[in-house]
Design an enzyme around this catalytic site. Structure first.
Site, mmCIF file in Angstrom:
data_model
loop_
_atom_site.group_PDB
_atom_site.id
_atom_site.type_symbol
_atom_site.label_atom_id
_atom_site.label_comp_id
_atom_site.label_asym_id
_atom_site.label_seq_id
_atom_site.Cartn_x
_atom_site.Cartn_y
_atom_site.Cartn_z
ATOM 1 N N ASN A 6 4.609 -5.615 0.290
ATOM 2 C CA ASN A 6 3.524 -4.637 0.409
ATOM 3 C C ASN A 6 2.914 -4.742 1.819
ATOM 4 O OD1 ASN A 6 0.807 -3.639 0.439
ATOM 5 N ND2 ASN A 6 0.910 -3.462 -1.782
ATOM 6 N N ASP A 44 0.464 -2.804 3.117
ATOM 7 C CA ASP A 44 -0.844 -2.137 3.250
ATOM 8 C C ASP A 44 -1.706 -2.777 4.335
ATOM 9 O OD1 ASP A 44 -0.133 -0.600 1.097
ATOM 10 O OD2 ASP A 44 -1.457 -1.606 -0.337
ATOM 11 N N HIS A 45 -1.649 -4.117 4.414
ATOM 12 C CA HIS A 45 -2.574 -4.784 5.329
ATOM 13 C C HIS A 45 -2.141 -4.732 6.789
ATOM 14 C CE1 HIS A 45 -5.224 -5.594 2.177
ATOM 15 N NE2 HIS A 45 -4.338 -6.280 1.493
ATOM 16 N N HIS A 95 0.532 1.375 -0.868
ATOM 17 C CA HIS A 95 -0.442 1.938 -1.812
ATOM 18 C C HIS A 95 -1.230 3.021 -1.085
ATOM 19 C CE1 HIS A 95 -3.975 1.012 -4.805
ATOM 20 N NE2 HIS A 95 -3.661 2.288 -4.772
ATOM 21 N N ARG A 139 -4.099 4.933 -1.306
ATOM 22 C CA ARG A 139 -5.345 4.991 -2.080
ATOM 23 C C ARG A 139 -6.030 6.337 -1.888
ATOM 24 N NH1 ARG A 139 -7.580 -0.082 -3.841
ATOM 25 N NH2 ARG A 139 -9.429 1.168 -4.203
ATOM 26 N N ARG A 146 -7.934 3.978 2.696
ATOM 27 C CA ARG A 146 -8.522 2.910 3.524
ATOM 28 C C ARG A 146 -7.473 2.150 4.339
ATOM 29 N NH1 ARG A 146 -10.413 -1.375 -1.043
ATOM 30 N NH2 ARG A 146 -11.571 0.426 -1.772
ATOM 31 N N GLU A 162 2.647 3.086 -4.565
ATOM 32 C CA GLU A 162 1.602 2.849 -5.568
ATOM 33 C C GLU A 162 0.558 3.948 -5.446
ATOM 34 O OE1 GLU A 162 1.844 -2.038 -5.296
ATOM 35 O OE2 GLU A 162 0.009 -0.994 -4.714
ATOM 36 N N THR A 180 -6.826 -3.951 -5.987
ATOM 37 C CA THR A 180 -6.634 -3.521 -7.365
ATOM 38 C C THR A 180 -7.107 -4.610 -8.320
ATOM 39 O OG1 THR A 180 -4.649 -2.487 -6.508
ATOM 40 C CG2 THR A 180 -4.951 -2.414 -8.883
ATOM 41 N N GLU A 235 4.898 -3.463 -14.216
ATOM 42 C CA GLU A 235 4.624 -4.548 -13.281
ATOM 43 C C GLU A 235 3.443 -5.318 -13.855
ATOM 44 O OE1 GLU A 235 4.511 -3.717 -9.071
ATOM 45 O OE2 GLU A 235 3.112 -5.376 -8.718
ATOM 46 N N HIS A 295 0.562 -9.487 -7.483
ATOM 47 C CA HIS A 295 -0.861 -9.579 -7.169
ATOM 48 C C HIS A 295 -1.298 -11.040 -7.036
ATOM 49 C CE1 HIS A 295 -4.579 -7.360 -6.492
ATOM 50 N NE2 HIS A 295 -5.125 -8.523 -6.765
ATOM 51 N N GLY A 296 -1.758 -11.347 -5.858
ATOM 52 C CA GLY A 296 -2.275 -12.692 -5.592
ATOM 53 C C GLY A 296 -1.212 -13.761 -5.474
#
Ligand code: PXP
Length: 246
Positions: free
Chosen positions: A10, A12-13, A46, A48, A52, A73, A104, A154, A194-195
């Site tokens: 992912n 996104d960042h 993702h 959103r 963002r 996503e 999320t 998922e 996630h995480g």
């Protein structure tokens, strides 16, 4: 034969960092191609509703140039389904979205909105897009997900990742393991994310039945230290070790 667990990265960042100053750096396409070259099995983004991090133009650029499957996503809204219909990614993962959340939080409440999720799933399936539902490892949500006709779930690994004590982590791992078993019995393909970090990914990757992990924040954070290709390689290696047991 050794089980293969795919790594979806992912990014996104990467966009979060770019957006902090405007402009083009770091370049999202360059980073996505580096992720692929380093051995990732897919790229996850993702889009959103508040845009963002990932923006519409990023989605259009990436879908043109990616060589691995794009996992998009999105929230289960008509607008997002229209975007997916235009972009035609390999996969769409439906996620819950709340404007004020940092990331999320929790899985999609499929049981509580089964008509809407089923309608979105059907619309995406009709376009040939593989649909996955991001849900908590909860029996009622797994059953509801299967009833929508989505082929993939998922599992949200946040509770496991956030467990601060070893005993609590073991309980959360058991919950995930049971969730995978239930989903497989219902004929679902199972992913998780996630995480997940270098330090907690192996027990999840080792759960028989999990076919894909989606990892973002900790991998991009690690990349600041060692570079993106090395960070992707490290996670691939950890997943391989978990699967082969050595
Ligand atoms: N999977 C889904 C569905 C997500 O929404 C996220 C977070 O955007 C991830 C995986 C990756 O989570 P993390 O960034 O904590 O690795």
């Amino acid at each position: 034969m050794t089980r293969n667990v795919r790594l979806g990265v992912n990014i996104d960042h990467v966009a979060t960092l770019r957006n902090a100053r405007g402009g083009m750096d770091p370049n999202i396409l360059q980073m996505a191609l580096a992720v692929e070259e380093a051995g990732a099995d897919g790229v996850t983004i993702h889009l959103r509703e508040d845009r963002r991090h990932i923006r519409d133009a990023d989605v259009d650029l990436l879908i043109t140039h990616l060589r691995t499957p794009m996992n998009l996503e999105i929230a289960a809204t008509d607008t997002m389904i229209e975007i997916a219909a235009r972009v035609r990614p390999h996969a769409v993962c439906l996620v819950p979205e709340h404007r004020l959340e940092v990331t999320t939080e929790g899985g999609l409440d499929v049981a509580g909105q089964s008509d809407r999720i089923t309608a979105c799933t059907n619309a995406l399936k009709a376009l040939g897009i593989r649909v996955s539902l991001f849900i908590d490892p909860n029996p009622a949500q797994i059953d509801a997900a299967a009833a929508t006709g989505a082929p993939v779930i998922e599992l949200h690994t946040g509770e496991y990742a956030n467990a601060s004590h070893r005993d609590e982590r073991a309980i959360q791992l058991m919950t995930l393991t049971e969730a995978v078993g239930r989903a497989k019995r219902l004929g679902l393909e199972v992913h998780a994310g996630h995480g997940l970090t270098k330090f907690n990914v192996k027990p999840v990757a080792a759960i028989a039945g999990i076919e894909e992990l989606n990892i973002g924040h900790s991998l991009v954070a690690r990349a600041l230290m060692v570079g993106l290709p090395v960070a992707v390689g490290e996670f691939k290696q950890l997943i391989r070790e978990a699967v082969t047991g050595c």
